[in-house]
Enzyme design. Structure first.
Site, PDB file in Angstrom:
ATOM      1  N   TRP A   1      48.400 -40.414 -27.499  1.00 43.16           N
ATOM      2  CA  TRP A   1      47.083 -40.469 -28.105  1.00 43.16           C
ATOM      3  C   TRP A   1      46.847 -41.818 -28.776  1.00 43.16           C
ATOM      4  CZ3 TRP A   1      44.464 -36.433 -26.511  1.00 43.16           C
ATOM      5  CH2 TRP A   1      45.003 -35.155 -26.483  1.00 43.16           C
ATOM      6  N   HIS A   6      45.888 -39.087 -33.341  1.00 39.54           N
ATOM      7  CA  HIS A   6      47.114 -38.934 -34.133  1.00 39.54           C
ATOM      8  C   HIS A   6      46.788 -38.659 -35.601  1.00 39.54           C
ATOM      9  CE1 HIS A   6      50.490 -39.540 -31.475  1.00 39.54           C
ATOM     10  NE2 HIS A   6      49.903 -40.572 -30.916  1.00 39.54           N
ATOM     11  N   ASP A  46      53.716 -45.980 -32.963  1.00 41.20           N
ATOM     12  CA  ASP A  46      53.093 -46.874 -31.982  1.00 41.20           C
ATOM     13  C   ASP A  46      53.137 -48.327 -32.437  1.00 41.20           C
ATOM     14  OD1 ASP A  46      52.438 -45.163 -29.896  1.00 41.20           O
ATOM     15  OD2 ASP A  46      50.551 -44.553 -30.830  1.00 41.20           O
ATOM     16  N   ARG A  49      56.805 -49.710 -31.487  1.00 42.82           N
ATOM     17  CA  ARG A  49      57.385 -49.587 -30.151  1.00 42.82           C
ATOM     18  C   ARG A  49      57.284 -50.871 -29.338  1.00 42.82           C
ATOM     19  NH1 ARG A  49      53.544 -46.398 -26.070  1.00 42.82           N
ATOM     20  NH2 ARG A  49      55.364 -46.896 -24.803  1.00 42.82           N
ATOM     21  N   HIS A  61      57.900 -41.339 -26.336  1.00 40.20           N
ATOM     22  CA  HIS A  61      56.501 -40.907 -26.488  1.00 40.20           C
ATOM     23  C   HIS A  61      56.023 -39.992 -25.359  1.00 40.20           C
ATOM     24  CE1 HIS A  61      55.285 -43.884 -29.732  1.00 40.20           C
ATOM     25  NE2 HIS A  61      56.481 -44.317 -29.371  1.00 40.20           N
ATOM     26  N   HIS A 117      54.461 -38.085 -35.201  1.00 41.43           N
ATOM     27  CA  HIS A 117      53.830 -38.752 -34.062  1.00 41.43           C
ATOM     28  C   HIS A 117      54.121 -38.032 -32.732  1.00 41.43           C
ATOM     29  CE1 HIS A 117      52.070 -42.342 -32.119  1.00 41.43           C
ATOM     30  NE2 HIS A 117      52.919 -42.057 -31.143  1.00 41.43           N
ATOM     31  N   ASP A 121      51.951 -36.542 -29.555  1.00 37.28           N
ATOM     32  CA  ASP A 121      51.951 -37.075 -28.181  1.00 37.28           C
ATOM     33  C   ASP A 121      52.271 -36.027 -27.121  1.00 37.28           C
ATOM     34  OD1 ASP A 121      51.070 -39.691 -28.370  1.00 37.28           O
ATOM     35  OD2 ASP A 121      53.064 -40.553 -28.611  1.00 37.28           O
ATOM     36  N   HIS A 127      50.864 -37.534 -21.243  1.00 36.68           N
ATOM     37  CA  HIS A 127      52.208 -37.848 -21.754  1.00 36.68           C
ATOM     38  C   HIS A 127      53.241 -36.873 -21.179  1.00 36.68           C
ATOM     39  CE1 HIS A 127      51.630 -40.929 -25.092  1.00 36.68           C
ATOM     40  NE2 HIS A 127      50.458 -40.809 -24.513  1.00 36.68           N
ATOM     41  N   HIS A 150      44.794 -43.377 -18.487  1.00 36.31           N
ATOM     42  CA  HIS A 150      45.560 -42.972 -19.671  1.00 36.31           C
ATOM     43  C   HIS A 150      44.772 -43.270 -20.948  1.00 36.31           C
ATOM     44  CE1 HIS A 150      49.377 -41.861 -21.626  1.00 36.31           C
ATOM     45  NE2 HIS A 150      48.885 -42.604 -22.598  1.00 36.31           N
ATOM     46  N   ASP A 154      43.708 -40.876 -23.925  1.00 38.67           N
ATOM     47  CA  ASP A 154      44.264 -41.153 -25.258  1.00 38.67           C
ATOM     48  C   ASP A 154      43.155 -41.285 -26.297  1.00 38.67           C
ATOM     49  OD1 ASP A 154      47.031 -41.177 -25.099  1.00 38.67           O
ATOM     50  OD2 ASP A 154      47.220 -43.355 -24.984  1.00 38.67           O
TER      51      ASP A 154
HETATM   52  N1  DCM Z   1      52.972 -43.707 -21.347  1.00 36.70           N
HETATM   53  C1  DCM Z   1      53.142 -42.460 -20.760  1.00 36.70           C
HETATM   54  N2  DCM Z   1      53.946 -42.308 -19.691  1.00 36.70           N
HETATM   55  C2  DCM Z   1      54.585 -43.371 -19.155  1.00 36.70           C
HETATM   56  C3  DCM Z   1      54.412 -44.650 -19.727  1.00 36.70           C
HETATM   57  C4  DCM Z   1      53.590 -44.792 -20.821  1.00 36.70           C
HETATM   58  O1  DCM Z   1      52.571 -41.481 -21.248  1.00 36.70           O
HETATM   59  N3  DCM Z   1      55.391 -43.201 -18.116  1.00 36.70           N
HETATM   60  C5  DCM Z   1      52.060 -43.858 -22.486  1.00 36.70           C
HETATM   61  C6  DCM Z   1      52.610 -44.439 -23.745  1.00 36.70           C
HETATM   62  C7  DCM Z   1      51.389 -45.114 -24.348  1.00 36.70           C
HETATM   63  C8  DCM Z   1      50.599 -45.574 -23.147  1.00 36.70           C
HETATM   64  O2  DCM Z   1      51.020 -44.712 -22.070  1.00 36.70           O
HETATM   65  O3  DCM Z   1      50.594 -44.151 -25.041  1.00 36.70           O
HETATM   66  C9  DCM Z   1      50.779 -47.026 -22.774  1.00 36.70           C
HETATM   67  O4  DCM Z   1      52.153 -47.252 -22.577  1.00 36.70           O
HETATM   68  P1  DCM Z   1      52.752 -48.701 -22.232  1.00 36.70           P
HETATM   69  O5  DCM Z   1      52.199 -49.637 -23.271  1.00 36.70           O
HETATM   70  O6  DCM Z   1      54.237 -48.525 -22.343  1.00 36.70           O
HETATM   71  O7  DCM Z   1      52.294 -49.019 -20.859  1.00 36.70           O
HETATM   72 ZN    ZN Z   2      52.721 -42.488 -28.989  1.00 34.69          ZN
HETATM   73 ZN    ZN Z   3      49.114 -42.371 -24.697  1.00 34.82          ZN
END
Ligand code: DCM
Ligand code: ZN
Ligand code: ZN
Ligand code: DCM
Ligand code: DCM
Length: 272
Positions: A1, A6, A46, A49, A61, A117, A121, A127, A150, A154
């Site tokens: 999210w 969140h 977030d 990370r 996440h 968090h 998520d 997610h 995504h 989110d």
């Molecule tokens: N994310 C996800 N599944 C994945 C990779 C990333 O749900 N396999 C989520 C985490 C963050 C968003 O997507 O909320 C962007 O991630 P990133 O910045 O790692 O691309």
């Molecule tokens: Zn997160």
């Molecule tokens: Zn996300």
């Protein structure tokens, strides 16, 4: 999210936790007497990370369910949770860290911020899905502009649902949380909210989180990719798609907040 969901989830949880739970977490988070003690830490995971030291927490996440939407949706821990971990195991790991008497208070506080968090998520359907890294690799349109799918799930849908939010959306989140709290207590979710806690078992934390992940993942087949992943590429999502997706986001944010409160109550009770 995104931050808005969140923070809303954290405010809902603060509305439902027991008084002794509130006191326990306010003290742990060094926020005695502060009503925003959960909301103010909800997006911290977030913010770290993408740092060098916090990079290892990125996989916590989400869980990449290698299913086949829209015909089959499923989450299998052995198949889908990476060796480094995933959101299902992270909830268990950081829950146990909060309660570990060997750990210094600052690390137990950090663990509490992760739990606040990650319980959020795990309720975001994307997610709980592997396709295109949870939709990050799928290009779509939102009011004529380019986004990835995504991000739309989110942030964009929830923010449109409440009529827009500021960059620091604490006031809007508190208001939406108050509305969802009313729906849970006496409105349209009152009849089902007790059932949201079925399957919550502190003796089986991975099983509990897996139940939440499977429920979120099921929406990938029904509402995220109802016609399959290829059909959504390039589509404008702010109209009909939004109308069907927004109620899913509303109930998932409500469930996350209500369950987070129950989970924090169990942690505080175990610590007592
Ligand atoms: N994310 C996800 N599944 C994945 C990779 C990333 O749900 N396999 C989520 C985490 C963050 C968003 O997507 O909320 C962007 O991630 P990133 O910045 O790692 O691309
Ligand atoms: Zn997160
Ligand atoms: Zn996300
Ligand atoms: N914050 C805010 N409004 C609130 C609570 C927090 O704008 N009601 C912001 C201030 C910080 C971040 O969120 O940038 C985290 O807050 P804190 O460091 O106070 O926990
Ligand atoms: N925070 C913390 N320890 C740090 C950095 C931040 O406890 N080293 C907390 C303070 C806020 C939340 O994380 O509650 C968000 O941080 P920020 O204010 O930097 O956005």
């Amino acid at each position: 999210w995104g931050g808005f969901a969140h923070i809303t989830i954290a405010y809902i949880a603060s509305n439902f936790v027991q008084p002794q739970t509130q006191a326990y977490f306010q003290h742990l988070l060094r926020s005695d007497d502060k009503p925003d003690y959960l909301a103010s830490v909800a997006t911290w995971a977030d913010s770290i990370r993408y740092t060098k030291w916090g990079h290892y927490t990125g996989v916590y996440h989400f869980i990449d369910a290698k299913d086949d939407p829209p015909s089959t949706c499923s989450v299998d821990l052995a198949r889908d949770c990476k060796a480094e971990g995933c959101v299902v195991t992270a909830i268990q790991n950081y829950t146990s860290q909060i309660l570990d008497p060997e750990m210094p208070a600052w690390l137990r506080a950090q663990a509490a911020k992760f739990v606040v968090h990650f319980v959020g998520d795990i309720h975001q359907p994307l997610h709980d899905e592997d396709v295109a890294r949870g939709g990050n690799g799928i290009h779509v349109q939102w009011h004529g502009r380019d986004y990835n799918l995504h991000h739309v799930w989110d942030s964009s849908i929830a923010e449109q649902w409440v009529g827009g939010v500021h960059r620091k959306p604490y006031a809007e989140a508190e208001k939406w949380a108050a509305e969802l709290t009313n729906m849970i207590e006496s409105g349209k979710f009152a009849n089902e909210s007790e059932a949201w806690l079925e399957g919550v078992d502190f003796e089986d934390q991975v099983g509990t989180a897996l139940t939440w992940a499977r429920e979120g993942n099921a929406y990938v087949c029904s509402h995220v990719f109802p016609e399959g992943p290829k059909a959504i590429v390039g589509q404008e999502l702010s109209g009909e798609y939004y109308e069907k997706a927004a109620p899913v986001i509303e109930i998932q944010v409500a469930r996350a907040g209500y369950r987070l409160a129950a989970w924090l109550d169990l942690i505080a009770a175990a610590a007592a």
